[in-house]
Design a protein around this motif. Sequence first.
Motif, PDB file in Angstrom:
ATOM      1  N   ARG A 183       4.807   1.379  -2.062  1.00  0.00           N
ATOM      2  CA  ARG A 183       5.719   1.933  -1.038  1.00  0.00           C
ATOM      3  C   ARG A 183       7.142   2.049  -1.604  1.00  0.00           C
ATOM      4  NH1 ARG A 183       2.225   3.684   0.090  1.00  0.00           N
ATOM      5  NH2 ARG A 183       0.557   3.068   1.486  1.00  0.00           N
TER       6      ARG A 183
ATOM      7  N   ASP B 293       7.252   5.051  -3.665  1.00  0.00           N
ATOM      8  CA  ASP B 293       7.402   6.259  -2.843  1.00  0.00           C
ATOM      9  C   ASP B 293       8.876   6.566  -2.638  1.00  0.00           C
ATOM     10  OD1 ASP B 293       4.692   6.648  -2.474  1.00  0.00           O
ATOM     11  OD2 ASP B 293       4.619   5.569  -0.569  1.00  0.00           O
TER      12      ASP B 293
ATOM     13  N   ASP C  11       6.176  14.772   2.084  1.00  0.00           N
ATOM     14  CA  ASP C  11       7.556  14.670   2.546  1.00  0.00           C
ATOM     15  C   ASP C  11       8.110  16.079   2.789  1.00  0.00           C
ATOM     16  OD1 ASP C  11       7.079  14.646  -0.392  1.00  0.00           O
ATOM     17  OD2 ASP C  11       9.207  15.127  -0.442  1.00  0.00           O
TER      18      ASP C  11
ATOM     19  N   GLU D 259      -4.914   8.415  -0.474  1.00  0.00           N
ATOM     20  CA  GLU D 259      -3.809   7.471  -0.300  1.00  0.00           C
ATOM     21  C   GLU D 259      -4.295   6.213   0.417  1.00  0.00           C
ATOM     22  OE1 GLU D 259      -3.932  10.658   0.204  1.00  0.00           O
ATOM     23  OE2 GLU D 259      -2.028  11.686  -0.116  1.00  0.00           O
TER      24      GLU D 259
ATOM     25  N   ASN E  26      -1.072   6.483  -4.835  1.00  0.00           N
ATOM     26  CA  ASN E  26       0.312   6.509  -4.377  1.00  0.00           C
ATOM     27  C   ASN E  26       0.526   7.656  -3.390  1.00  0.00           C
ATOM     28  OD1 ASN E  26       3.291   7.785  -5.250  1.00  0.00           O
ATOM     29  ND2 ASN E  26       3.250   5.605  -4.803  1.00  0.00           N
ATOM     30  N   TRP E  27       1.268   7.377  -2.300  1.00  0.00           N
ATOM     31  CA  TRP E  27       1.437   8.403  -1.279  1.00  0.00           C
ATOM     32  C   TRP E  27       2.290   9.571  -1.778  1.00  0.00           C
ATOM     33  CZ3 TRP E  27       5.887  10.207   1.236  1.00  0.00           C
ATOM     34  CH2 TRP E  27       5.630  11.169   2.231  1.00  0.00           C
ATOM     35  N   PHE E  28       3.415   9.291  -2.441  1.00  0.00           N
ATOM     36  CA  PHE E  28       4.305  10.392  -2.841  1.00  0.00           C
ATOM     37  C   PHE E  28       3.604  11.300  -3.850  1.00  0.00           C
ATOM     38  CE2 PHE E  28       7.825  12.701  -4.677  1.00  0.00           C
ATOM     39  CZ  PHE E  28       8.645  12.925  -3.585  1.00  0.00           C
TER      40      PHE E  28
END
Lengths: 260, 223
Positions: free
Chosen positions: A67, A70, A191, A250, A255-257
């Motif tokens: 996180r 991110d 994003d 995810e 990794n989310w980003f």
Amino acid sequence: MNPFIWQRNNADAIVSEARKLITKQLPQDARRQFLRRGLTLGGLALLSGCRIDDSATAEAALTRISRVNDAVQGWLFDGSRLAPTYPDSMIARPFPFNAFYAESEVPRVDASSYRLEVSGLVADKRRWQLHELRALPQHSQVTRHICVEGWSAIGKWGGPRFGDFLRAVGADLSARYVGFQCVDSYYTSIDMATALHPQTLLALDWDGQPLPPRYGFPMKLRMPTKLGYKNPKHITAIFVSNTYNRGYWEDQGYNWFGGS
Amino acid sequence: MHPMPKQITSASPHQHRPLQPLWLRITHWLNAVAVVVMVMSGWRIYNASPIFGDFRFPAGITLGGWLGGALQWHFAGMWLLALNGLAYLLLNLLTGRWARRMFPVSPRGVLRDAWLALTARLSHADLGHYNQVQRAAYLFAVADLVLLVVSGLVIWKSVQFPLLRELLGGYEMARRIHFIAMALLVGFIAVHIAMVVLVPRSLLTMLLGRSTLQRKTQPESAA
């Protein structure tokens, strides 16, 4: 960054916090799968003297750091920095097929009955047909698709800029997230800064032709500033929100980003 | 070229300066942990899409369990590696330790000391003094780690670091450089550990800052 994050003294706090986070984020089966896959430790525990044999502790700490990563990537991201483009002669043919299922299971979408849903923080929530998406200004790019596995391939995608689409539906461009639901049950979210990047396309074409089913017919999101798994195919619904959205990979630990 | 100033060795035995200062020992061992995490998780990431034919690392010597787990370890370990590496570099420069112990180093000096070592005439009596082979090896390890971090940055963020990407010949070339730099580092570690086995007192120095278990000043050796 505290490199001692998985020492005993703060382990309890981390675990309880992470349990809360993970129960929210992970469906039970995905969580079990992650735990079952486990963490091979080797001599690491001996070297560090830390309690990393407790896979829940390690997993929680790693999720927290992911996180933080991110946030760092969001800070590093420059909305005006363009990914390199290449000549047509460098296009990979055939371009690799990659999904979480076999090529024989690729969904077939009927072009005439296809409708794109738009929801969340947008002014205009009507459904879009394919020919309406084609009526938006079209752009084409030859860019490198980078997979999280490490391989990469150059491809040519065409379609409207996603930023143009978001403006057309009156999306709240100050919202934080844009989420995607796909025909093949895939889901992910990105994003807003990346959504508005000039090279982020709602790709309808591949190599000058309508997107073939294996590359995501009728439409995929193409972002050369993100890894492959962040580029959803067969998109059927788009939602704009300020609440954190998850993703298929995810949720399992990617990794989310996922920026590049 | 004796590294230990006279006024310190002649001072009270309890105030003698350690051969390896505490900050160096801490950064060294944190770096060891970071490198083990990075290399083992990196091998698992490599296995997801091998660069060199069918060559894969055995799963048992990798870290992370699967690609997603390995990536999490790798992207956590990178902070330890980078921040600890930065602290190591800054402290070495600010305290003048590098100037004292890593230099001078010249190809001629390295060859001379290598010849002395091979003919078993190189003294290891003074662990506070690095011979030129050691200096070259340690400087190589530092440079190789810097290359690993830079090529890693290009693989991680090839769009966001365009200058680095072009300097390393693009994304695909950066992957190969990252792999080769890893292989060279693993080679360095193998030799490094072999040397520790040959001169066990050096391990004690890196753990305790001195080369004996008794807290006493060693009589100065005739170096």
